[in-house]
Design an enzyme around this catalytic site. Structure first.
Site, PDB file in Angstrom:
ATOM      1  N   GLU A   1       0.854  -1.191   0.000  1.00 55.43           N
ATOM      2  CA  GLU A   1       0.000   0.000   0.000  1.00 55.43           C
ATOM      3  C   GLU A   1       0.886   1.235   0.000  1.00 55.43           C
ATOM      4  O   GLU A   1       1.865   1.311   0.750  1.00 55.43           O
ATOM      5  CB  GLU A   1      -0.911   0.016   1.220  1.00 55.43           C
ATOM      6  CG  GLU A   1      -1.744   1.275   1.346  1.00 55.43           C
ATOM      7  CD  GLU A   1      -2.581   1.310   2.615  1.00 55.43           C
ATOM      8  OE1 GLU A   1      -2.817   2.422   3.115  1.00 55.43           O
ATOM      9  OE2 GLU A   1      -2.982   0.249   3.114  1.00 55.43           O
TER      10      GLU A   1
ATOM     11  N   GLU B   1      -3.014  11.944   2.562  1.00 49.76           N
ATOM     12  CA  GLU B   1      -3.928  11.504   3.619  1.00 49.76           C
ATOM     13  C   GLU B   1      -3.806  12.415   4.836  1.00 49.76           C
ATOM     14  O   GLU B   1      -2.728  12.893   5.179  1.00 49.76           O
ATOM     15  CB  GLU B   1      -3.638  10.058   4.028  1.00 49.76           C
ATOM     16  CG  GLU B   1      -4.671   9.498   4.994  1.00 49.76           C
ATOM     17  CD  GLU B   1      -4.567   8.000   5.171  1.00 49.76           C
ATOM     18  OE1 GLU B   1      -5.589   7.357   5.448  1.00 49.76           O
ATOM     19  OE2 GLU B   1      -3.443   7.457   5.037  1.00 49.76           O
TER      20      GLU B   1
END
Length: 426
Positions: free
Chosen positions: A130, A135
């Protein structure tokens, strides 16, 4: 947390010249045709209702105008049921290696209750890896980049496995949320090779590299990456990252944004809980939208020469160093003085949040240096570093590219570390 001395790896490590050309162009009218609209329950327990494309269209949650793609959340109605209506997109194609360049003028602002992300991941998490490119949560003003892997990936003594991952939070003032929007956005670029995963952010008001949005971008000319994850004997990138989809999502509250609601003085002053605020204040989320000028995936169609491995010492300053790195330590790199080496910080994830069986150790978070001396690690690049792409089929029978139960396991475990990370830095 500020470290006066840190170990850095920069874009200067990329002395070889990758020959990139466009593989997939998500820009303009083709954008939504190349993504699936996910509708499963939010794996991070957010107060959100991810809607299908027809619902999103009927509620004017997305549009394409003059080549710009905009998609956001419901900001007109009191929320009910699963939560506030929003869009979660997963690309229909999967990628192994390559260069992903996102040109955006707006992202969800630093709004209490929000948890936006632009990231990549593959099936059977965390075995396919990932890569978190953008974010953050709530009123936060800085982006957090990270990578997460299966067991066996250790960088600079930090275990990148599972929900912990290896996070980097660069000290750029305009790389996330409201500050990014006020600066009219910019370009995020993520280069993924066998040797490293590098992420750059170029604010529009500081000027973009002339080739970053062009047909043949050249990352080796861009200077130090904002964040670098450099592989080596401790972490074989090709063993831990493969077949990743591109994901956009905007959720609310949940395990991270909701879990730290009370720690954010700006947000906690607005309502007693995150869900109460998100449910009853639709007007607050008018700025919770993405505006994408372009999104392109490039593959390396040429050979990348091997660069000599060496360590270069530099005097670091805020203007010269903007990011950090998790780099595999090698004998060719002189150790930083003991007095300047930041100790690892250990945490135990709050057991009642999601999975009482999981406890993690938080790795070192490398941030930009204010003063002092840092180190640049220049690492070899593979002679051939071609990207590959695999298209996946997405239909109502097979469901999303990653089954909901896999996504739930992935996202739930992944964001335990987000929760403790924000506690540490708030």
């Amino acid at each position: 947390m500020h470290f006066s001395h840190i170990l850095l790896a920069s874009g200067l490590a990329q002395l070889g010249l990758a020959v990139y050309s466009v593989k997939d162009d998500y820009s303009g009218d083709s954008f939504f045709d190349m993504f699936s609209f996910d509708t499963f329950d939010d794996p991070t327990h957010g107060y959100v209702n991810y809607v299908d494309q027809a619902t999103a269209q009927s509620q004017d949650l997305y549009n394409v105008s003059n080549g710009q793609v905009t998609f956001g959340v419901d900001h007109a109605n009191i929320a009910s049921g699963r939560g506030r209506n929003s869009i979660r997109l997963t690309s229909k194609a999967q990628y192994t290696h390559g260069l992903v360049v996102l040109d955006l003028t707006h992202m969800p602002a630093s709004i209490c209750g929000t948890w936006p992300a632009f990231w990549m991941t593959g099936p059977n998490w965390p075995n396919s890896g990932e890569i978190d490119i953008i974010e953050g949560v709530n009123s936060g003003s800085q982006n957090q980049m990270a990578m997460h892997t299966s067991s066996g990936c250790t960088l600079a003594g930090n275990n990148c496995q599972g929900n912990l991952g290896c996070p980097i939070k660069p000290e750029q003032s305009n790389n996330y949320g409201t500050n990014l929007n006020n600066a009219k956005g910019g370009a995020y670029a993520m280069e993924w090779t066998s040797g490293a995963i590098n992420i750059w952010y170029f604010p529009r008001d500081h000027g973009l590299p002339s080739d970053v949005l062009g047909p043949n971008p050249n990352p080796s000319a861009w200077g130090p990456a904002t964040a670098s994850f450099v592989g080596g004997s401790g972490c074989d990138i090709d063993q831990h990252f493969m077949n990743n989809n591109i994901v956009f999502d905007t959720t609310f509250c949940g395990d991270w944004a909701g879990g730290v609601w009370g720690q954010d003085s700006t947000c906690s002053a607005l309502a007693g809980s995150c869900q109460d605020y998100v449910q009853n204040h639709p007007e607050a989320f008018a700025e919770a939208y993405w505006t994408v000028n372009s999104l392109k995936v490039y593959l390396d169609n040429g050979n990348t020469p091997v660069a000599a491995a060496e360590a270069v010492k530099l005097q670091s300053s805020p203007s010269a160093v903007v990011g950090g790195v998790f780099a595999q330590e090698t004998s060719s790199i002189p150790a930083a003085p003991a007095t300047t080496s930041p100790p690892a910080v250990q945490y135990t994830a709050p057991s009642p949040v999601q999975n009482p069986q999981r406890t993690r150790t938080h790795g070192e978070l490398f941030e930009s240096s204010e003063t002092g001396t840092g180190y640049i690690q220049i690492v070899p690049r593979d002679v051939t570093d071609h990207g590959t792409v695999q298209d996946t089929v997405n239909d109502t029978k097979s469901g999303p590219v990653s089954p909901p139960e896999q996504l739930k396991a992935r996202k739930v475990s992944r964001h335990l570390h987000r929760h403790v990370h924000h506690l540490h830095h708030s």
